[in-house]
Design a protein around this motif. Structure first.
Motif, PDB file in Angstrom:
ATOM      1  N   ARG A  28       0.854  -1.184   0.000  1.00  0.00           N
ATOM      2  CA  ARG A  28       0.000   0.000   0.000  1.00  0.00           C
ATOM      3  C   ARG A  28       0.890   1.234   0.000  1.00  0.00           C
ATOM      4  O   ARG A  28       1.804   1.354   0.798  1.00  0.00           O
ATOM      5  N   GLY A  29       0.620   2.131  -0.914  1.00  0.00           N
ATOM      6  CA  GLY A  29       1.412   3.348  -1.030  1.00  0.00           C
ATOM      7  C   GLY A  29       2.517   3.272  -2.066  1.00  0.00           C
ATOM      8  O   GLY A  29       3.156   4.271  -2.359  1.00  0.00           O
ATOM      9  N   LYS A  30       2.767   2.106  -2.611  1.00  0.00           N
ATOM     10  CA  LYS A  30       3.836   1.959  -3.608  1.00  0.00           C
ATOM     11  C   LYS A  30       3.565   2.842  -4.825  1.00  0.00           C
ATOM     12  O   LYS A  30       4.464   3.502  -5.326  1.00  0.00           O
ATOM     13  N   ARG A  31       2.325   2.847  -5.290  1.00  0.00           N
ATOM     14  CA  ARG A  31       1.967   3.676  -6.452  1.00  0.00           C
ATOM     15  C   ARG A  31       2.164   5.160  -6.166  1.00  0.00           C
ATOM     16  O   ARG A  31       2.343   5.949  -7.076  1.00  0.00           O
ATOM     17  N   GLU A  36       7.141   1.170   2.418  1.00  0.00           N
ATOM     18  CA  GLU A  36       6.249   0.125   2.920  1.00  0.00           C
ATOM     19  C   GLU A  36       6.030   0.233   4.425  1.00  0.00           C
ATOM     20  O   GLU A  36       4.927   0.034   4.915  1.00  0.00           O
ATOM     21  N   ILE A  42       2.008   4.649   4.521  1.00  0.00           N
ATOM     22  CA  ILE A  42       0.556   4.823   4.655  1.00  0.00           C
ATOM     23  C   ILE A  42       0.134   4.501   6.091  1.00  0.00           C
ATOM     24  O   ILE A  42       0.574   3.511   6.672  1.00  0.00           O
ATOM     25  N   ARG A 139      -7.221   1.251  -3.064  1.00  0.00           N
ATOM     26  CA  ARG A 139      -6.361   0.160  -2.600  1.00  0.00           C
ATOM     27  C   ARG A 139      -5.190   0.641  -1.752  1.00  0.00           C
ATOM     28  O   ARG A 139      -4.516  -0.145  -1.105  1.00  0.00           O
ATOM     29  N   ASP A 140      -4.942   1.950  -1.712  1.00  0.00           N
ATOM     30  CA  ASP A 140      -3.902   2.513  -0.863  1.00  0.00           C
ATOM     31  C   ASP A 140      -4.460   3.004   0.471  1.00  0.00           C
ATOM     32  O   ASP A 140      -3.785   3.744   1.185  1.00  0.00           O
ATOM     33  N   ARG A 142      -6.705   5.182   0.954  1.00  0.00           N
ATOM     34  CA  ARG A 142      -7.013   6.613   0.935  1.00  0.00           C
ATOM     35  C   ARG A 142      -8.508   6.775   0.718  1.00  0.00           C
ATOM     36  O   ARG A 142      -9.076   6.240  -0.220  1.00  0.00           O
TER      37      ARG A 142
END
Length: 156
Positions: A28-31, A36, A42, A139-140, A142
């Protein structure tokens, strides 16, 4: 594609099928270019919900104090007003509400500015007050209020 592959992808679910086709979901947050783990990652859902409860309790306490114990029904309406004003002022200035600060979270801008500009904080606060955007997540993790304001909640 034969029937076994079609049935196998159906049984394993859409994520597994997408991964077999080469999709990389990552953490999550990679994009968003976030790490990590650790600072800047995130914010976990549990901490975010905990911060929300702390902020709401503080808002209800302030509203009760402002109304000096008058009608309890009115306290809930004023608690929402106090919550939104507190969110606007604290996120707009230091990037964290009191609950977020206690649980070591911060709202930051995704465009590298650090804290959110006032107008984007206002957009985020209004959407948060409507509650529905905060319940729609990507998916993050948010919420829609974070997506539309260009912000993300991270660990500090």
């Amino acid at each position: 594609m034969d029937n076994r592959e079609a049935i196998g992808s159906w049984l394993s679910g859409p994520r597994a099928a997408a991964e077999e086709m080469g999709a990389d979901f990552g953490h999550r947050g990679k994009r968003l270019g976030l790490p990590e783990d650790g600072p800047g990652a995130i914010a976990p859902v549990g901490r975010r919900v905990g911060a929300l409860f702390i902020d709401w309790a503080l808002s209800a306490l302030i509203a009760y104090g402002l109304l000096a114990g008058r009608r309890l029904e009115a306290t809930n309406n004023w608690a929402l007003v106090v919550f939104l004003v507190m969110s606007l002022l604290t996120v707009g200035t230091i990037g964290s509400t009191p609950g977020k600060r206690l649980l070591r979270l911060r709202v930051v801008s995704l465009d590298g500015l650090g804290k959110l500009p006032v107008w984007r904080t206002a957009v985020r606060t209004v959407l948060l007050g409507l509650a529905i955007p905060a319940l729609v997540w990507d998916r993050d993790n948010r919420g829609l209020h974070d997506r539309l304001s260009g912000s993300v909640q991270v660990r500090i």
